[in-house]
Write a protein that holds these residues in place. Structure first.
Motif, PDB file in Angstrom:
ATOM      1  N   LEU A  10      50.056  56.298  45.057  1.00  0.00           N
ATOM      2  CA  LEU A  10      49.978  57.728  44.754  1.00  0.00           C
ATOM      3  C   LEU A  10      49.317  57.900  43.388  1.00  0.00           C
ATOM      4  O   LEU A  10      49.713  57.250  42.429  1.00  0.00           O
ATOM      5  N   VAL A  11      48.301  58.747  43.348  1.00  0.00           N
ATOM      6  CA  VAL A  11      47.597  58.987  42.080  1.00  0.00           C
ATOM      7  C   VAL A  11      48.007  60.348  41.525  1.00  0.00           C
ATOM      8  O   VAL A  11      47.904  61.359  42.216  1.00  0.00           O
ATOM      9  N   LEU A  12      48.497  60.332  40.277  1.00  0.00           N
ATOM     10  CA  LEU A  12      48.883  61.583  39.617  1.00  0.00           C
ATOM     11  C   LEU A  12      47.805  61.980  38.621  1.00  0.00           C
ATOM     12  O   LEU A  12      47.157  61.120  38.030  1.00  0.00           O
ATOM     13  N   ASN A  13      47.657  63.271  38.442  1.00  0.00           N
ATOM     14  CA  ASN A  13      46.752  63.757  37.416  1.00  0.00           C
ATOM     15  C   ASN A  13      47.385  63.460  36.055  1.00  0.00           C
ATOM     16  O   ASN A  13      48.545  63.055  35.970  1.00  0.00           O
ATOM     17  N   GLN A  14      46.654  63.722  34.993  1.00  0.00           N
ATOM     18  CA  GLN A  14      47.181  63.445  33.653  1.00  0.00           C
ATOM     19  C   GLN A  14      48.494  64.198  33.397  1.00  0.00           C
ATOM     20  O   GLN A  14      49.370  63.729  32.687  1.00  0.00           O
ATOM     21  N   ASN A  15      48.609  65.380  34.037  1.00  0.00           N
ATOM     22  CA  ASN A  15      49.818  66.203  33.850  1.00  0.00           C
ATOM     23  C   ASN A  15      50.915  65.880  34.880  1.00  0.00           C
ATOM     24  O   ASN A  15      51.816  66.671  35.085  1.00  0.00           O
ATOM     25  N   TYR A  16      50.802  64.743  35.542  1.00  0.00           N
ATOM     26  CA  TYR A  16      51.776  64.249  36.519  1.00  0.00           C
ATOM     27  C   TYR A  16      51.792  65.018  37.838  1.00  0.00           C
ATOM     28  O   TYR A  16      52.680  64.849  38.651  1.00  0.00           O
ATOM     29  N   GLU A  17      50.805  65.855  38.055  1.00  0.00           N
ATOM     30  CA  GLU A  17      50.729  66.562  39.335  1.00  0.00           C
ATOM     31  C   GLU A  17      50.101  65.614  40.360  1.00  0.00           C
ATOM     32  O   GLU A  17      49.108  64.952  40.059  1.00  0.00           O
ATOM     33  N   PRO A  18      50.669  65.535  41.572  1.00  0.00           N
ATOM     34  CA  PRO A  18      50.078  64.637  42.567  1.00  0.00           C
ATOM     35  C   PRO A  18      48.644  65.040  42.893  1.00  0.00           C
ATOM     36  O   PRO A  18      48.357  66.220  43.045  1.00  0.00           O
ATOM     37  N   LEU A  19      47.787  64.048  42.976  1.00  0.00           N
ATOM     38  CA  LEU A  19      46.367  64.325  43.116  1.00  0.00           C
ATOM     39  C   LEU A  19      45.812  63.781  44.418  1.00  0.00           C
ATOM     40  O   LEU A  19      45.136  64.470  45.157  1.00  0.00           O
ATOM     41  N   SER A  20      46.116  62.523  44.683  1.00  0.00           N
ATOM     42  CA  SER A  20      45.569  61.913  45.886  1.00  0.00           C
ATOM     43  C   SER A  20      46.327  60.641  46.198  1.00  0.00           C
ATOM     44  O   SER A  20      47.227  60.243  45.459  1.00  0.00           O
ATOM     45  N   ILE A  21      45.911  60.034  47.285  1.00  0.00           N
ATOM     46  CA  ILE A  21      46.496  58.761  47.685  1.00  0.00           C
ATOM     47  C   ILE A  21      45.344  57.788  47.827  1.00  0.00           C
ATOM     48  O   ILE A  21      44.306  58.136  48.397  1.00  0.00           O
ATOM     49  N   THR A  22      45.523  56.624  47.263  1.00  0.00           N
ATOM     50  CA  THR A  22      44.441  55.653  47.324  1.00  0.00           C
ATOM     51  C   THR A  22      45.023  54.296  47.699  1.00  0.00           C
ATOM     52  O   THR A  22      46.228  54.143  47.828  1.00  0.00           O
ATOM     53  N   GLN A  23      44.151  53.324  47.877  1.00  0.00           N
ATOM     54  CA  GLN A  23      44.642  51.987  48.196  1.00  0.00           C
ATOM     55  C   GLN A  23      44.901  51.212  46.910  1.00  0.00           C
ATOM     56  O   GLN A  23      44.256  51.455  45.891  1.00  0.00           O
ATOM     57  N   VAL A  24      45.828  50.290  46.988  1.00  0.00           N
ATOM     58  CA  VAL A  24      46.198  49.478  45.828  1.00  0.00           C
ATOM     59  C   VAL A  24      44.954  48.831  45.202  1.00  0.00           C
ATOM     60  O   VAL A  24      44.803  48.796  43.977  1.00  0.00           O
ATOM     61  N   LYS A  25      44.049  48.402  46.061  1.00  0.00           N
ATOM     62  CA  LYS A  25      42.804  47.770  45.630  1.00  0.00           C
ATOM     63  C   LYS A  25      42.037  48.686  44.662  1.00  0.00           C
ATOM     64  O   LYS A  25      41.620  48.291  43.591  1.00  0.00           O
ATOM     65  N   ARG A  26      41.910  49.951  45.055  1.00  0.00           N
ATOM     66  CA  ARG A  26      41.202  50.945  44.250  1.00  0.00           C
ATOM     67  C   ARG A  26      42.024  51.276  42.989  1.00  0.00           C
ATOM     68  O   ARG A  26      41.462  51.460  41.910  1.00  0.00           O
ATOM     69  N   ALA A  27      43.335  51.297  43.150  1.00  0.00           N
ATOM     70  CA  ALA A  27      44.217  51.591  42.022  1.00  0.00           C
ATOM     71  C   ALA A  27      44.046  50.526  40.934  1.00  0.00           C
ATOM     72  O   ALA A  27      43.961  50.836  39.748  1.00  0.00           O
ATOM     73  N   LEU A  28      43.953  49.267  41.349  1.00  0.00           N
ATOM     74  CA  LEU A  28      43.787  48.179  40.387  1.00  0.00           C
ATOM     75  C   LEU A  28      42.463  48.322  39.638  1.00  0.00           C
ATOM     76  O   LEU A  28      42.368  48.034  38.450  1.00  0.00           O
ATOM     77  N   CYS A  29      41.440  48.819  40.334  1.00  0.00           N
ATOM     78  CA  CYS A  29      40.132  49.058  39.688  1.00  0.00           C
ATOM     79  C   CYS A  29      40.274  50.128  38.606  1.00  0.00           C
ATOM     80  O   CYS A  29      39.736  49.976  37.512  1.00  0.00           O
ATOM     81  N   LEU A  30      40.989  51.203  38.926  1.00  0.00           N
ATOM     82  CA  LEU A  30      41.156  52.298  37.960  1.00  0.00           C
ATOM     83  C   LEU A  30      41.882  51.810  36.710  1.00  0.00           C
ATOM     84  O   LEU A  30      41.550  52.203  35.597  1.00  0.00           O
ATOM     85  N   ILE A  31      42.848  50.942  36.903  1.00  0.00           N
ATOM     86  CA  ILE A  31      43.588  50.399  35.757  1.00  0.00           C
ATOM     87  C   ILE A  31      42.669  49.474  34.948  1.00  0.00           C
ATOM     88  O   ILE A  31      42.573  49.571  33.732  1.00  0.00           O
ATOM     89  N   TYR A  32      41.968  48.626  35.672  1.00  0.00           N
ATOM     90  CA  TYR A  32      41.053  47.673  35.037  1.00  0.00           C
ATOM     91  C   TYR A  32      40.006  48.398  34.192  1.00  0.00           C
ATOM     92  O   TYR A  32      39.660  47.973  33.099  1.00  0.00           O
ATOM     93  N   LEU A  33      39.540  49.545  34.711  1.00  0.00           N
ATOM     94  CA  LEU A  33      38.511  50.321  34.000  1.00  0.00           C
ATOM     95  C   LEU A  33      39.099  51.196  32.884  1.00  0.00           C
ATOM     96  O   LEU A  33      38.377  51.924  32.216  1.00  0.00           O
ATOM     97  N   GLY A  34      40.412  51.126  32.724  1.00  0.00           N
ATOM     98  CA  GLY A  34      41.054  51.902  31.659  1.00  0.00           C
ATOM     99  C   GLY A  34      41.145  53.380  31.967  1.00  0.00           C
ATOM    100  O   GLY A  34      41.277  54.205  31.073  1.00  0.00           O
ATOM    101  N   LYS A  35      41.061  53.740  33.255  1.00  0.00           N
ATOM    102  CA  LYS A  35      41.090  55.146  33.633  1.00  0.00           C
ATOM    103  C   LYS A  35      42.478  55.631  34.034  1.00  0.00           C
ATOM    104  O   LYS A  35      42.686  56.812  34.197  1.00  0.00           O
ATOM    105  N   ALA A  36      43.385  54.677  34.240  1.00  0.00           N
ATOM    106  CA  ALA A  36      44.721  55.078  34.708  1.00  0.00           C
ATOM    107  C   ALA A  36      45.768  54.117  34.184  1.00  0.00           C
ATOM    108  O   ALA A  36      45.455  52.991  33.776  1.00  0.00           O
ATOM    109  N   GLU A  37      47.016  54.580  34.186  1.00  0.00           N
ATOM    110  CA  GLU A  37      48.122  53.706  33.807  1.00  0.00           C
ATOM    111  C   GLU A  37      49.127  53.656  34.957  1.00  0.00           C
ATOM    112  O   GLU A  37      49.203  54.587  35.772  1.00  0.00           O
ATOM    113  N   ILE A  38      49.896  52.584  34.984  1.00  0.00           N
ATOM    114  CA  ILE A  38      50.890  52.428  36.047  1.00  0.00           C
ATOM    115  C   ILE A  38      52.145  53.223  35.683  1.00  0.00           C
ATOM    116  O   ILE A  38      52.638  53.134  34.567  1.00  0.00           O
TER     117      ILE A  38
END
Ligand SMILES: [Zn+2]
Length: 170
Positions: A10-38
């Motif tokens: 589950l991907v939350l916006n910066q304000n913790y509002e639910p935004l979308s659902i993605t795959q773990v694979k894509r989630a790991l990319c977002l973290i790796y790129l510094g765009k998201a936190e767990i």
């Protein structure tokens, strides 16, 4: 490992509002790129040849995005799902369900979320091409366009109970 990577996150916006659902694979990319936190993690890890990660269950983006959500298509199936397959006139769950125009098409009623409800065959026939007043019938609740959370709740399997507090399902 492939199965774990295909888990959803589950991907939350910066304000913790639910935004979308993605795959773990894509989630790991977002973290790796510094765009998201767990925010929350699954209880299992993912191991590759050179690395191991704990699989994220919920992510929060580190920047705010303005998004216009796609509209849920207005279909018979989605109307029935919104109304939980309950006849909006008599409350029965039995039998095949139909969609009924609250204001009949003949009287100018439109195909909209606000004018379509789930109705059992009996109530649909009883109401016929009349208004609620003419048929002396009432609706259990006022029909509305479903919210994004409805889509998540009804059309996607929730893989982690931790999601519920963020989707306001608790
Ligand atoms: Zn009914």
């Amino acid at each position: 490992m492939v199965g774990s990577l295909n888990r959803t996150c589950l991907v939350l916006n910066q304000n913790y509002e639910p935004l979308s659902i993605t795959q773990v694979k894509r989630a790991l990319c977002l973290i790796y790129l510094g765009k998201a936190e767990i925010v929350e993690q699954y209880g299992f890890g993912i191991h590759t040849v050179s690395n191991s990660f704990t699989a994220p269950s919920i992510l929060r983006l580190l920047y705010f995005i303005h998004i216009k959500r796609p509209n849920l298509p207005l279909t018979k199936r989605n109307i029935l799902k919104r109304d939980k397959y309950i006849c909006q006139y008599c409350g029965t769950k039995n039998g095949p369900m139909t969609t009924d125009h609250v204001i009949p098409k003949k009287l100018g009623g439109k195909d909209t979320w606000e004018n379509l409800v789930c109705a059992c065959v009996k109530c649909n026939n009883r109401k016929g091409e009349r208004t609620l007043e003419q048929a002396d019938m009432e609706l259990l609740r006022h029909p509305k366009r479903p919210h994004f959370f409805f889509i998540v709740h009804n059309l996607v399997r929730i893989p982690d109970p931790k999601w519920k507090q963020y989707l306001f399902l608790e």
